[in-house]
Design a protein around this motif. Structure first.
Motif, short mmCIF file in Angstrom:
data_model
loop_
_atom_site.label_atom_id
_atom_site.label_comp_id
_atom_site.label_asym_id
_atom_site.label_seq_id
_atom_site.Cartn_x
_atom_site.Cartn_y
_atom_site.Cartn_z
N GLU A 181 11.90 -8.82 -15.83
CA GLU A 181 11.28 -8.09 -14.73
C GLU A 181 11.73 -6.63 -14.73
OE1 GLU A 181 11.08 -6.67 -10.47
OE2 GLU A 181 12.86 -7.07 -11.67
N PHE A 182 13.01 -6.41 -15.00
CA PHE A 182 13.54 -5.05 -15.04
C PHE A 182 12.89 -4.24 -16.16
CE2 PHE A 182 16.60 -2.00 -16.75
CZ PHE A 182 16.92 -1.27 -15.61
N LEU A 183 12.76 -4.83 -17.34
CA LEU A 183 12.16 -4.13 -18.48
C LEU A 183 10.69 -3.83 -18.23
CD1 LEU A 183 13.80 -6.09 -21.46
CD2 LEU A 183 14.36 -3.78 -20.64
N LEU A 184 9.95 -4.80 -17.68
CA LEU A 184 8.54 -4.57 -17.41
C LEU A 184 8.35 -3.48 -16.35
CD1 LEU A 184 7.13 -8.23 -17.33
CD2 LEU A 184 6.76 -6.48 -19.10
N ARG A 185 9.22 -3.50 -15.34
CA ARG A 185 9.08 -2.53 -14.25
C ARG A 185 9.29 -1.11 -14.76
NH1 ARG A 185 8.96 -2.97 -8.89
NH2 ARG A 185 9.38 -5.21 -9.03
N PHE A 186 10.21 -0.93 -15.68
CA PHE A 186 10.52 0.43 -16.15
C PHE A 186 9.91 0.76 -17.51
CE2 PHE A 186 13.81 -0.44 -13.00
CZ PHE A 186 13.79 0.73 -12.28
N LYS A 222 0.24 -6.52 -11.72
CA LYS A 222 1.55 -6.03 -11.28
C LYS A 222 2.25 -6.99 -10.31
CE LYS A 222 3.97 -1.93 -9.68
NZ LYS A 222 3.85 -0.54 -9.18
N PRO A 223 1.52 -7.76 -9.46
CA PRO A 223 2.22 -8.74 -8.61
C PRO A 223 3.02 -9.78 -9.39
CG PRO A 223 0.01 -8.36 -7.77
CD PRO A 223 0.08 -7.66 -9.10
N LEU A 224 2.76 -9.83 -10.72
CA LEU A 224 3.53 -10.75 -11.55
C LEU A 224 5.02 -10.43 -11.49
CD1 LEU A 224 3.46 -13.05 -13.66
CD2 LEU A 224 3.20 -11.30 -15.42
N LEU A 225 5.36 -9.15 -11.30
CA LEU A 225 6.77 -8.76 -11.20
C LEU A 225 7.44 -9.45 -10.00
CD1 LEU A 225 6.52 -4.94 -11.96
CD2 LEU A 225 7.22 -6.77 -13.51
N LEU A 226 6.71 -9.49 -8.89
CA LEU A 226 7.24 -10.16 -7.70
C LEU A 226 7.43 -11.65 -7.96
CD1 LEU A 226 8.04 -10.16 -4.69
CD2 LEU A 226 5.63 -10.62 -4.17
N LEU A 227 6.45 -12.26 -8.62
CA LEU A 227 6.54 -13.69 -8.92
C LEU A 227 7.76 -14.01 -9.78
CD1 LEU A 227 5.31 -16.52 -8.78
CD2 LEU A 227 3.92 -15.94 -10.79
N VAL A 250 6.23 -1.04 -19.00
CA VAL A 250 4.79 -1.24 -18.84
C VAL A 250 4.30 -0.81 -17.47
CG1 VAL A 250 2.93 -2.95 -18.88
CG2 VAL A 250 4.85 -3.12 -20.50
N PHE A 251 5.05 -1.15 -16.42
CA PHE A 251 4.62 -0.84 -15.06
C PHE A 251 5.37 0.34 -14.47
CE2 PHE A 251 3.81 -5.40 -15.63
CZ PHE A 251 2.46 -5.46 -15.31
N ARG A 252 5.87 1.21 -15.33
CA ARG A 252 6.66 2.36 -14.83
C ARG A 252 5.80 3.28 -13.99
NH1 ARG A 252 10.22 6.62 -18.46
NH2 ARG A 252 11.09 7.79 -16.68
N SER A 253 6.32 3.71 -12.89
CA SER A 253 5.57 4.61 -12.00
C SER A 253 6.09 6.02 -12.17
CB SER A 253 5.75 4.19 -10.53
OG SER A 253 5.17 5.13 -9.69
N PHE A 254 5.20 6.96 -12.18
CA PHE A 254 5.57 8.37 -12.31
C PHE A 254 5.77 9.04 -10.97
CE2 PHE A 254 3.39 7.32 -16.23
CZ PHE A 254 4.29 7.81 -17.20
N ASN A 265 0.82 -1.23 0.00
CA ASN A 265 0.00 0.00 0.00
C ASN A 265 0.85 1.27 0.00
OD1 ASN A 265 -2.35 -1.48 -0.02
ND2 ASN A 265 -2.47 -1.58 2.24
N LYS A 266 2.02 1.19 0.62
CA LYS A 266 2.89 2.36 0.69
C LYS A 266 3.59 2.65 -0.64
CE LYS A 266 3.71 1.93 5.64
NZ LYS A 266 4.73 1.88 6.70
N GLN A 267 3.53 1.67 -1.55
CA GLN A 267 4.17 1.88 -2.85
C GLN A 267 3.23 2.57 -3.84
OE1 GLN A 267 5.35 -2.04 -3.98
NE2 GLN A 267 7.12 -2.11 -2.60
N GLN A 268 1.97 2.77 -3.45
CA GLN A 268 1.00 3.42 -4.33
C GLN A 268 0.80 4.88 -3.89
OE1 GLN A 268 -0.22 1.82 -6.94
NE2 GLN A 268 0.80 -0.10 -6.37
N ALA A 269 0.73 5.76 -4.88
CA ALA A 269 0.49 7.19 -4.59
C ALA A 269 -0.95 7.39 -4.09
CB ALA A 269 0.73 8.03 -5.84
N GLU A 270 -1.15 8.31 -3.15
CA GLU A 270 -2.47 8.56 -2.57
C GLU A 270 -2.87 10.04 -2.79
OE1 GLU A 270 -2.43 7.55 1.50
OE2 GLU A 270 -2.20 5.38 1.17
#
Length: 334
Positions: free
Chosen positions: A322-327, A56-61, A329-333, A31-36
């Motif tokens: 995982e690195f490519l997907l994180r930065f 997104k939990p697929l990255l952890l898997l 498709v799942f890149r966070s602003f 929850n702390k990783q999501q912007a509020e």
């Protein structure tokens, strides 16, 4: 499938305990990783669910799988191919001296003493593949049935052919049988030379004293195991020959010169046995088989094939994905 599969460093599997801790940490921090953004009402906003947030939990898997592969690789999985080669370094030469006098047809052993001996001795011969064996027959005189040989088929065939006949004068020449056996072994270069002498009587024929034959065995370093065969008391044995050539049987007292057989065994550093029935005879040959063992060297060759490299490569590929997907498709602003 996995019988030849081993791990050189299995202690690294303890690192798998990190995986549940990583999952617990992810859940606690998720929850702390999501912007509020706190607002009084969202009525003016159009709500639409994003499938990216759900997967997104697929990255952890992917990261956990990669970590598991790295731990397994650290344990160094490998296959081993074991090939063996045996080499007989020092064999044993054995001569079996067999009494073939008429008394060996006594029926206190089944079907008679001679046939019971042949069956047990054949099993003994088959169980000595690395040794050379010879056969000596004796009654009132003696002769070599088979010289010492490593060809067990010849020895077994000769053993099967042994039977009582009138070619040898009836009697029991223990000294002659022992001396002939010594003569067969005296020039042997084997590490151990053994005579197994079997009789059901006492020395009453021949021109060689058993004690002289024993001294010859000692001189040539030949160990002698002696076996007295026959029940205690009376036994049904041949007492006469009928006109048609068959034997007439009657109860005869069993007279074995045990003192002589014990003395021969003692002088030659062997052992004396008494076989009063078929089972006891089998046990005697089993004991001799255990006492006289051939030295056999066994060489083992191990061919190892390491299997950790594919696991490391696969783990590296998963971490890259995982690195490519994180930065991407799942890149966070944030």
């Amino acid at each position: 499938m996995f019988e030849n599969f081993t791990f050189e460093n299995p202690q690294f599997f303890w690192l798998f305990l990190i995986l549940p801790l990583a999952i617990a940490w992810y859940i606690w921090k998720r929850n702390k990783q999501q912007a509020e953004l706190k607002i009084s009402s969202i009525k003016g906003f159009k709500v639409s669910g994003s499938w990216l947030s759900k997967i997104k939990p697929l990255l952890l898997l992917i990261r956990l799988i990669a970590l598991g592969l790295i731990i397994t690789a650290m344990a160094r999985p490998r296959t081993v191919d074991v090939s063996t080669k045996t080499k007989t370094t020092r064999g044993i030469d054995i001569v079996m001296a067999i009494d073939v006098s008429a008394s060996m047809l006594a029926r206190d052993l089944r079907p008679n003493r001679l046939e019971a001996l042949k069956d047990v001795a054949a099993e003994f011969i088959q169980g000595r593949p690395n040794d050379r064996i010879g056969l000596v027959m004796y009654a009132a005189e003696s002769f070599t049935k088979t010289p010492i040989t490593s060809d067990k088929a010849i020895v077994l065939s000769a053993m099967k052919e042994i039977e009582y006949n009138n070619l040898l004068e009836n009697g029991t020449a223990i000294g002659m049988g022992l001396a002939t056996s010594v003569n067969r072994l005296k020039d042997s270069k084997a590490k151990s030379k053994v005579i197994i002498l079997l009789t059901d009587g006492s020395n009453n024929a021949g021109f060689i004293d058993p004690k002289i034959a024993s001294e010859l065995a000692v001189e040539y370093g030949i160990k002698t195991y002696t076996i007295g065969i026959g029940t205690n008391g009376m036994a049904l044995a041949p007492v006469a020959i009928r006109p048609n050539g068959s034997f007439q049987y009657g109860n005869v007292k069993v007279e074995i010169d045990e003192e002589l057989l014990k003395e021969i065994a003692k002088v030659t550093k062997g052992k004396y046995f008494r076989a009063t029935n078929n089972k006891k005879l089998e046990q005697i040959y089993e004991e001799i088989d255990k006492l006289e063992k051939t030295d056999v060297e066994e060489f083992k060759f191990y061919n190892y094939e390491e299997k950790f490299r594919p696991l490391v490569l696969l783990a590296g590929l998963l971490l890259l994905v995982e690195f490519l997907l994180r930065f991407t498709v799942f890149r966070s602003f944030i």
